[in-house]
Design a protein around this motif. Structure first.
Motif, PDB file in Angstrom:
ATOM      1  N   GLU A  42       0.838  -1.197   0.000  1.00 57.69           N
ATOM      2  CA  GLU A  42       0.000   0.000   0.000  1.00 57.69           C
ATOM      3  C   GLU A  42       0.881   1.259   0.000  1.00 57.69           C
ATOM      4  O   GLU A  42       1.887   1.304   0.709  1.00 57.69           O
ATOM      5  N   ASP A  49      -0.973  -4.904  -0.102  1.00 63.09           N
ATOM      6  CA  ASP A  49      -2.175  -4.314  -0.691  1.00 63.09           C
ATOM      7  C   ASP A  49      -3.173  -5.441  -0.968  1.00 63.09           C
ATOM      8  O   ASP A  49      -2.873  -6.365  -1.733  1.00 63.09           O
ATOM      9  N   ASP A  52      -4.040  -4.732   6.756  1.00 65.68           N
ATOM     10  CA  ASP A  52      -5.478  -4.562   6.542  1.00 65.68           C
ATOM     11  C   ASP A  52      -6.165  -5.903   6.779  1.00 65.68           C
ATOM     12  O   ASP A  52      -6.488  -6.641   5.843  1.00 65.68           O
TER      13      ASP A  52
END
Length: 436
Positions: free
Chosen positions: A125, A132, A158
């Motif tokens: 990211e 990502d 994430d």
């Protein structure tokens, strides 16, 4: 005469920055307790009550599991070893692919290779530098077995997005939280977000025992497999009537009683050390907030960053000079850290070269002369390690990212102010760098 130290001006700071000292009387007493016991290790590589280690190891594992709110903590001699036992416990093997980060310490990517699986690099990211999720999903194939995520620099990955992808495709998630002890994703600790989490006790981590690592999980089967691989699994499976022989070729990856005793005391200090580090980061971020083109890393919304290092994005178009010249001038304004003077200034361009550009991946040589596992017959894929496969990672490393360590306790606000003054001074006199 120029103000910049690079051109003969006075440095912002001549005095060394204070050393990161986290060993105190508590650790000394713990070490003496172990030495006086005469038991430096109590592991046996056979099926016996001591297969699981001695009293200090067992006490640390119980304490670590309680602190992080997990069922199992498995201590080993390094975070690299923790990654290896995690990969083995997840059943990774020949012909498999494992998605990994290109921007991390190399062991996060080599763990699959230990079991003859293929690392596949997904991009990172641009704001948080972790894997990502969209790039992860693009790299999934029928051969993908797991994802090794990294909480790089102390930023939790994430988890919502990547865990959902893993669940959809039936993949295991191994979380490398070596740089993120105490970091949070919502109300959960980094390291507890995937199927297995890995922590480091290496000498330059938040808390340390010189060397050491711990893997955590809530899965009983994965925990027991990790304990087996840690301690000569092949010698124990028969006596235990162990039902799953996959990857039960064991190693000696055991933590000593001395390291365990030190780690137990170190864990008590984590909250305080992390609070001081975060306070320094936020203070420095405020001081740098008025410099166009200098953008300290943000916390992921809903997360708490552990700031192993302090990452800063440098935008050349806004600053007007190259990162290379800017950093060279910055370094001349500052001083080393005490006890690490031989390393130079703890500030530099990028972090590590994208891993797929290492010779091992470029030449596809790992085990033996025939290029296993890349060229061995059980692998039917066609993985790419060409330059350009992770453009965000390459841009961050070669053009934009600056990392430094001058936020660690016992550094105080006056130390951090010197770092900010160095940035401000170089930014103010940047035209000289352009002319030079």
């Amino acid at each position: 005469m120029s103000e910049l130290a690079l051109f003969g001006g006075k440095k912002v700071r001549d005095k060394v920055f204070p050393a990161y000292r986290v060993i105190g009387e508590e650790e000394k007493k713990a070490a003496l307790r172990v030495l006086e016991s005469g038991i430096l290790s109590r592991y046996l590589g056979s099926w016996h009550p001591d297969f699981y280690g001695g009293p200090e190891v067992k006490a640390l594992e119980e304490k670590w599991a309680k602190y992080f709110g997990v069922k199992h903590a498995v201590s080993v001699n390094s975070a690299t070893s923790a990654l290896y036992v995690a990969a083995g416990a997840c059943g990774i093997g020949p012909g498999d692919e494992v998605i990994v980060s290109p921007y991390t310490m190399s062991a996060s990517a080599t763990a699959p290779l230990i079991f003859n699986a293929i690392p596949v690099f997904a991009d990172i990211e641009p704001d948080f530098f972790c894997l990502d999720p969209q790039s992860v999903e693009r790299n999934i194939t029928p051969r993908t077995r797991a994802i090794i995520v990294v909480d790089i620099f102390g930023q939790p990955y994430d988890a919502d997005a990547i865990n959902a992808i893993a669940k959809q495709h039936g993949l295991k998630v191994i979380e490398d939280a070596a740089q993120a002890p105490g970091a949070m994703h919502g109300n959960r600790f980094a390291g507890t977000l995937g199927d297995i989490g890995v922590f480091s006790l290496n000498y330059h981590k938040h808390i340390h025992t010189g060397e050491g690592g711990i893997a955590v999980t809530n899965d009983d089967a994965l925990a027991e497999k990790m304990r087996m691989i840690r301690n000569h699994a092949e010698a124990v499976v028969d006596d235990r009537a162990f039902p799953d022989l996959v990857n039960m070729v064991g190693f000696n990856l055991r933590m000593t009683e001395l390291e365990a005793a030190l780690a137990s005391e170190q864990l008590e200090k984590l909250d305080s050390l992390l609070a001081q580090r975060r306070d320094n980061v936020f203070f420095l971020n405020q001081l740098l907030s008025n410099l166009p083109g200098i953008y300290p890393a943000r916390e992921r919304p809903g997360c708490k960053h552990a700031f192993y290092v302090h990452p800063i994005r440098f935008v050349q178009q806004e600053v007007g000079v190259s990162r290379k010249r800017f950093v060279k001038a910055l370094v001349e304004e500052l001083s080393p850290i005490e006890l690490r003077e031989h390393e130079g200034i703890a500030l530099g361009e990028g972090y590590v070269k994208p891993l797929y550009l290492q010779s091992m991946y470029q030449k596809r040589i790992a085990f033996g002369k025939k290029g296993c596992p890349f060229h061995c017959p059980w692998y039917q894929g066609n993985v790419s390690y060409e330059k350009g496969i992770c453009p965000v990672c390459e841009r961050m490393h070669f053009e934009e990212l600056i990392t430094h360590e001058m936020i660690r306790p016992p550094m105080a606000h006056h130390d951090v102010e010197d770092v900010a003054r160095a940035f401000e001074k170089v930014w103010k006199n940047r035209e000289e760098l352009h002319d030079a």
